[in-house]
Design an enzyme around this catalytic site. Structure first.
Site, short mmCIF file in Angstrom:
data_model
loop_
_atom_site.label_atom_id
_atom_site.label_comp_id
_atom_site.label_asym_id
_atom_site.label_seq_id
_atom_site.Cartn_x
_atom_site.Cartn_y
_atom_site.Cartn_z
N GLU A 93 1.06 -1.09 -0.14
CA GLU A 93 -0.08 -0.14 -0.04
C GLU A 93 0.79 1.30 0.02
OE1 GLU A 93 -2.00 -1.87 3.51
OE2 GLU A 93 -3.78 -1.09 2.40
N CYS A 109 3.05 8.52 1.43
CA CYS A 109 3.39 7.55 2.07
C CYS A 109 3.45 6.24 1.58
CB CYS A 109 2.50 7.37 3.65
SG CYS A 109 2.80 6.17 4.88
N CYS A 116 4.84 -6.56 8.02
CA CYS A 116 5.85 -6.05 8.97
C CYS A 116 6.04 -6.96 10.18
CB CYS A 116 5.44 -4.92 9.67
SG CYS A 116 6.53 -4.07 10.54
N CYS A 120 3.91 -4.02 16.53
CA CYS A 120 3.20 -3.21 17.59
C CYS A 120 1.85 -3.46 17.99
CB CYS A 120 3.31 -1.78 16.83
SG CYS A 120 5.29 -1.46 16.51
N CYS A 123 -0.93 -1.54 15.88
CA CYS A 123 -0.99 -1.23 14.49
C CYS A 123 -1.43 -2.42 13.74
CB CYS A 123 0.42 -1.20 14.13
SG CYS A 123 0.80 -0.95 12.34
N CYS A 336 -2.24 6.35 9.61
CA CYS A 336 -1.23 5.55 10.20
C CYS A 336 -1.74 4.39 11.04
CB CYS A 336 -0.68 6.36 11.35
SG CYS A 336 0.09 7.75 10.77
N1 SAH Z 1 7.97 0.87 11.31
C1 SAH Z 1 7.94 2.17 11.36
C2 SAH Z 1 7.04 2.89 10.01
C3 SAH Z 1 5.55 2.53 10.08
S1 SAH Z 1 4.66 3.20 11.27
C4 SAH Z 1 7.94 2.91 12.43
O1 SAH Z 1 7.43 1.80 13.45
O2 SAH Z 1 7.90 3.97 12.91
C5 SAH Z 1 4.34 4.78 11.03
C6 SAH Z 1 3.76 5.30 12.33
O3 SAH Z 1 2.58 4.97 12.58
C7 SAH Z 1 4.70 5.15 13.65
O4 SAH Z 1 4.95 6.25 14.16
C8 SAH Z 1 3.52 4.33 14.44
O5 SAH Z 1 3.66 4.45 15.82
C9 SAH Z 1 2.13 5.04 14.04
N2 SAH Z 1 0.95 4.06 14.20
C10 SAH Z 1 1.11 3.02 14.01
N3 SAH Z 1 -0.19 2.24 14.40
C11 SAH Z 1 -0.83 3.49 14.83
C12 SAH Z 1 -2.41 3.72 14.98
N4 SAH Z 1 -3.16 2.63 14.96
N5 SAH Z 1 -2.69 4.98 15.16
C13 SAH Z 1 -1.83 6.02 15.22
N6 SAH Z 1 -0.62 5.95 14.76
C14 SAH Z 1 -0.12 4.81 14.64
#
Ligand code: SAH
Length: 351
Positions: A93, A109, A116, A120, A123, A336
């Site tokens: 995506e 983006c 991944c 987290c 996410c 995000c």
């Molecule tokens: N792996 C990398 C890039 C992808 S995440 C990283 O961890 O930075 C990009 C951003 O989205 C990160 O700052 C992450 O904390 C945020 N993010 C992930 N899940 C989210 C969610 N459900 N709501 C808001 N931000 C989120």
């Protein structure tokens, strides 16, 4: 096996042309490089300054290799989420976010991996697991495809889509060189940001690369314990070592480190958390972007109220620049933490 051109640096194109019987000259390699990256042609037949027989021959030997749009989801705020199909049929995506101030600026983006591995807990991409690395060409191809003919000085690129860019660093750095080559795509290093969950040894490696994007760190917690619960990978890469790597990071004169912080209601969003964030970042040239959680199916957290977010920001802002990032494309799972190839049901689908 046909080699796609997107992803090749000039020397790669020279080598590839050199392998043809009766190879075209080095000048031809430069024309091809210029056409694909600076002029952004989408078919070799469009390269009008190449002699027609050569154009036809190259069209047979070299696909440009841009990803194919499998689906395009358009949000009510103008954001577009692209589901792109790669040569092996895997999909990834990319999100196009036009600024809402009428300036014609846009942020793209892009993803660095299919799925991944970082896991987290807030996410959606984590639920896919890691399927494979993206090649440099597949990373650059996302930008070329989403940008179309938009002028380069109107674009910002964030490597914040699917994947952890520092776990695919060689390909990400090659893509960054292609994106920033003044003779090609020509993006300024100020306009590309790579975001990492905090792969500590790779932060130093990134700092040693002569051509590199800006660095953003996903902090997301104010204590080691909280961070380990939310981002399991940080059990390996501790907060203390992360902060050490940030202090040692060679910032350029115009550069600040960005810290992202996802606010989860009742978990990491208290005033005490905000004060601890300030302490953690005290000796750094940093700014903070707050993101209120974008919810998703299977994500066991809630979004804090706007008043809570404002209070958190107020505390951090006394010590360092702190912004609230507005979610874009929430209605089409483009925001995000929402990139998980969602696509059916309630979504508006534009072809
Ligand atoms: N792996 C990398 C890039 C992808 S995440 C990283 O961890 O930075 C990009 C951003 O989205 C990160 O700052 C992450 O904390 C945020 N993010 C992930 N899940 C989210 C969610 N459900 N709501 C808001 N931000 C989120």
């Amino acid at each position: 096996m046909l080699q796609p051109i997107v992803g090749m640096e000039l020397a790669d194109i020279q080598a590839a042309l050199g392998a043809l019987p009766a190879p075209p000259s080095g000048f031809r390699a430069m024309q091809l490089y210029d056409a694909v990256y600076r002029q952004r042609v989408t078919a070799l037949s469009q390269i009008s300054n190449l002699p027609k027989p050569l154009r036809e021959r190259l069209s047979r030997e070299f696909p440009i290799g841009l990803p194919v749009v499998e689906r395009r989801y358009e949000s009510s705020d103008g954001t577009c989420r692209y589901l792109l199909k790669l040569a092996d049929g895997k999909t990834v995506e990319t999100v196009w976010m036009p600024a809402e101030d009428g300036t014609g600026r846009a942020t793209i983006c892009i993803s660095s991996q299919v799925g991944c591995a970082v896991d987290c807990k807030f996410c959606l991409t984590a639920l896919l697991g890691l399927e494979r690395q993206l090649t440099a060409g597949e990373i650059v191809g996302q930008v070329l495809l989403a940008a179309g003919t938009a002028p380069v000085d109107r674009l910002n690129i964030v490597m914040m889509g699917q994947g952890e860019p520092l776990l695919n660093l060689a390909n990400v750095l090659k893509a960054a060189r292609l994106l920033m080559d003044p003779a090609g795509i020509g993006l300024s290093p100020r306009r590309i940001t790579l975001s990492t969950a905090g792969i500590v040894p790779k932060i130093a490696e990134l700092g040693r690369a002569p051509v590199r994007p800006k660095l953003a760190i996903s902090l997301n917690a104010s204590t080691e314990e909280q961070r380990q619960a939310l981002m399991p990978i940080t059990r390996k890469y501790h907060l203390k070592d992360l902060m050490e790597a940030c202090r040692a990071y060679p910032l350029r004169t115009w550069e600040k480190l960005t810290f992202e912080y996802v606010l989860l209601r009742g978990v990491n969003d208290t005033d005490a958390d905000a004060r601890r964030v300030v302490q953690l970042l005290a000796r750094l040239n940093a700014k903070v972007n707050l993101i209120a959680l974008n919810p998703g199916p299977g994500i066991p957290f809630e979004t804090p109220d706007p008043a809570r977010v404002a209070s958190f920001q107020e505390i951090v802002r006394r010590s360092l620049p702190c912004f609230i990032r507005k979610p874009r494309g929430l209605d089409v799972y483009a925001a995000c933490g929402q990139l998980k190839r969602m696509g059916t049901g309630a979504l508006t689908q534009i072809h």
